[in-house]
Write a protein that holds these residues in place. Structure first.
Motif, PDB file in Angstrom:
ATOM      1  N   TRP A  67       0.765  -1.376   0.149  1.00 40.48           N
ATOM      2  CA  TRP A  67       0.081   0.196   0.179  1.00 40.48           C
ATOM      3  C   TRP A  67       0.849   1.440  -0.055  1.00 40.48           C
ATOM      4  CZ3 TRP A  67      -5.273  -0.382  -0.236  1.00 40.48           C
ATOM      5  CH2 TRP A  67      -5.845  -1.720   0.041  1.00 40.48           C
ATOM      6  N   ILE A  69       0.645  -5.386   8.008  1.00 42.26           N
ATOM      7  CA  ILE A  69       0.330  -5.755   6.654  1.00 42.26           C
ATOM      8  C   ILE A  69       0.493  -7.442   6.586  1.00 42.26           C
ATOM      9  CG2 ILE A  69       2.754  -5.616   5.689  1.00 42.26           C
ATOM     10  CD1 ILE A  69       1.728  -4.424   2.921  1.00 42.26           C
ATOM     11  N   LEU A  96      -4.151  -4.695   4.972  1.00 36.49           N
ATOM     12  CA  LEU A  96      -3.529  -3.629   5.755  1.00 36.49           C
ATOM     13  C   LEU A  96      -4.451  -3.237   7.193  1.00 36.49           C
ATOM     14  CD1 LEU A  96      -0.977  -1.753   6.012  1.00 36.49           C
ATOM     15  CD2 LEU A  96      -2.582   0.273   5.022  1.00 36.49           C
ATOM     16  N   SER A 148       8.078  -1.013   5.718  1.00 31.84           N
ATOM     17  CA  SER A 148       7.004  -0.222   6.225  1.00 31.84           C
ATOM     18  C   SER A 148       7.578   1.218   6.712  1.00 31.84           C
ATOM     19  CB  SER A 148       6.306  -0.534   7.288  1.00 31.84           C
ATOM     20  OG  SER A 148       6.999  -0.925   8.538  1.00 31.84           O
TER      21      SER A 148
END
Length: 119
Positions: A36, A69, A80, A59
């Motif tokens: 994401w 995640i 997520l 991340s």
């Protein structure tokens, strides 16, 4: 044809939680990574988190300890889980995937889902 289908955005109060999902549809041989990104108004798109086929995770420092995640390879889906949300998490969240099919790797983006955190 391969597409990414996102779900789970919405409006939540600060301190609340949301869960985003992104499923890759179509004939895929394997997943290199899925994850994401997010883009707030007036800012550049930034990585939130991504998970690789082998399980390693990247991340952003700003979400560590709050966002988790995970990926279900069998379903070609990435999740997520966002906890302890802050107003600064407000952004459009885009699913991103690097997928192998047709003899090569392709990068796909979802259409984006709005996450709004009110103070």
């Amino acid at each position: 044809q391969v597409h990414l289908v996102e779900s789970g955005g919405g409006l939540v109060q600060a301190g609340g939680s949301l869960r985003l999902s992104c499923a890759a549809s179509g004939t895929i041989i394997s997943i290199n990574h899925m994850g994401w990104y997010r883009q707030a108004p007036g800012k550049q798109r930034e990585l939130v988190a991504r998970v690789f086929r082998g399980g390693s995770i990247n991340s952003a420092d700003s979400v560590k300890g709050r966002f988790t995640i995970s990926m279900d390879n069998a379903k070609s889906t990435v999740y997520l889980q966002m906890n302890s949300l802050k107003p600064e998490d407000t952004a459009i969240y885009y699913c991103n995937a690097n997928l192998f099919y047709g003899g090569t790797y392709y990068t796909h983006w979802g259409q984006g889902t709005q996450v709004t955190v009110s103070s």
